[in-house]
Scaffold this motif. Sequence first.
Motif, mmCIF file in Angstrom:
data_model
loop_
_atom_site.group_PDB
_atom_site.id
_atom_site.type_symbol
_atom_site.label_atom_id
_atom_site.label_comp_id
_atom_site.label_asym_id
_atom_site.label_seq_id
_atom_site.Cartn_x
_atom_site.Cartn_y
_atom_site.Cartn_z
ATOM 1 N N SER A 16 0.816 -1.219 0.000
ATOM 2 C CA SER A 16 0.000 0.000 0.000
ATOM 3 C C SER A 16 0.850 1.269 0.000
ATOM 4 O O SER A 16 0.413 2.305 -0.520
ATOM 5 N N LYS A 96 -10.757 7.686 8.560
ATOM 6 C CA LYS A 96 -11.676 6.616 8.957
ATOM 7 C C LYS A 96 -12.711 6.393 7.853
ATOM 8 O O LYS A 96 -13.370 7.332 7.413
ATOM 9 N N LYS A 102 -17.450 1.772 2.993
ATOM 10 C CA LYS A 102 -17.477 0.317 3.150
ATOM 11 C C LYS A 102 -18.474 -0.318 2.178
ATOM 12 O O LYS A 102 -18.181 -1.346 1.570
ATOM 13 N N ASP A 121 -7.335 -3.819 -2.996
ATOM 14 C CA ASP A 121 -7.287 -2.888 -1.865
ATOM 15 C C ASP A 121 -8.168 -1.690 -2.178
ATOM 16 O O ASP A 121 -8.599 -1.489 -3.311
ATOM 17 N N LEU A 131 -5.107 5.302 4.615
ATOM 18 C CA LEU A 131 -5.602 4.102 5.275
ATOM 19 C C LEU A 131 -5.854 3.064 4.192
ATOM 20 O O LEU A 131 -6.488 3.366 3.181
ATOM 21 N N SER A 132 -5.350 1.864 4.403
ATOM 22 C CA SER A 132 -5.524 0.760 3.462
ATOM 23 C C SER A 132 -6.526 -0.233 4.036
ATOM 24 O O SER A 132 -6.338 -0.736 5.145
ATOM 25 N N PHE A 133 -7.592 -0.525 3.274
ATOM 26 C CA PHE A 133 -8.569 -1.515 3.708
ATOM 27 C C PHE A 133 -7.900 -2.884 3.859
ATOM 28 O O PHE A 133 -8.251 -3.642 4.753
ATOM 29 N N ASP A 135 -4.629 -3.555 4.559
ATOM 30 C CA ASP A 135 -3.715 -3.572 5.708
ATOM 31 C C ASP A 135 -4.447 -3.641 7.044
ATOM 32 O O ASP A 135 -3.940 -4.225 8.000
ATOM 33 N N THR A 136 -5.634 -3.043 7.121
ATOM 34 C CA THR A 136 -6.388 -3.030 8.383
ATOM 35 C C THR A 136 -7.277 -4.263 8.558
ATOM 36 O O THR A 136 -7.900 -4.428 9.598
ATOM 37 N N LEU A 138 -9.976 -4.802 6.867
ATOM 38 C CA LEU A 138 -11.333 -4.461 6.456
ATOM 39 C C LEU A 138 -11.688 -5.086 5.107
ATOM 40 O O LEU A 138 -12.816 -5.522 4.899
#
Length: 187
Positions: A16, A96, A102, A121, A131-133, A135-136, A138
């Motif tokens: 990312s 966020k 989402k 991603d 923010l990477s979906f 990496d988190t 999500l």
Amino acid sequence: MDIKLTEEEKIKILNSDDIYGIMQKVLLRENKIDQNREHFWVIGLANNNRILFIELVSLGTVNKTLAEPMEVFSFALQKRAVKIILCHNHPSGELKPSEGDKNVSDRLIQVGIIVDTEVLDHLIISDKSYLSFADTGLLNELKKSTKYVPKYVLEQRFKKEASEIAEKKKAIEIAKELKRRGTVDED
């Protein structure tokens, strides 16, 4: 709008951070105009994860932008991308993901499955961070969602699961019967 990339910018994406590095430059170029609006891009990748294209799909308002599957995947399919990465900015700097972010990701993941173009991603970026979906975690969570899975696919899954459960029950019943008859060794 196709974002023009130099050959040096058409890098092989390893993580990312690589995407953020490129998209931060794109954001700075695009921010000369409409810097207080959300932009939604799709990054198309070849099989080896080399960037084929970056396309601006939508230019929205200060707090939302549209990302219709037809618009997102038409570029990927026309340019023969086998994987895509979604990316949009938050002018507020807040990273966020919203429920809308989402939902869009969930829907695009499902469309990607149908058209055989994987969503790797979704990055939310600002001029300072991202923010990477993936990496988190999500992205994996959204891949398990059934909210946008077509009804016929869910029915096929349920039938397959029911068949597997029936087969296991049948095998257990056969084993119990063989044990009752004393024809099974107990090692």
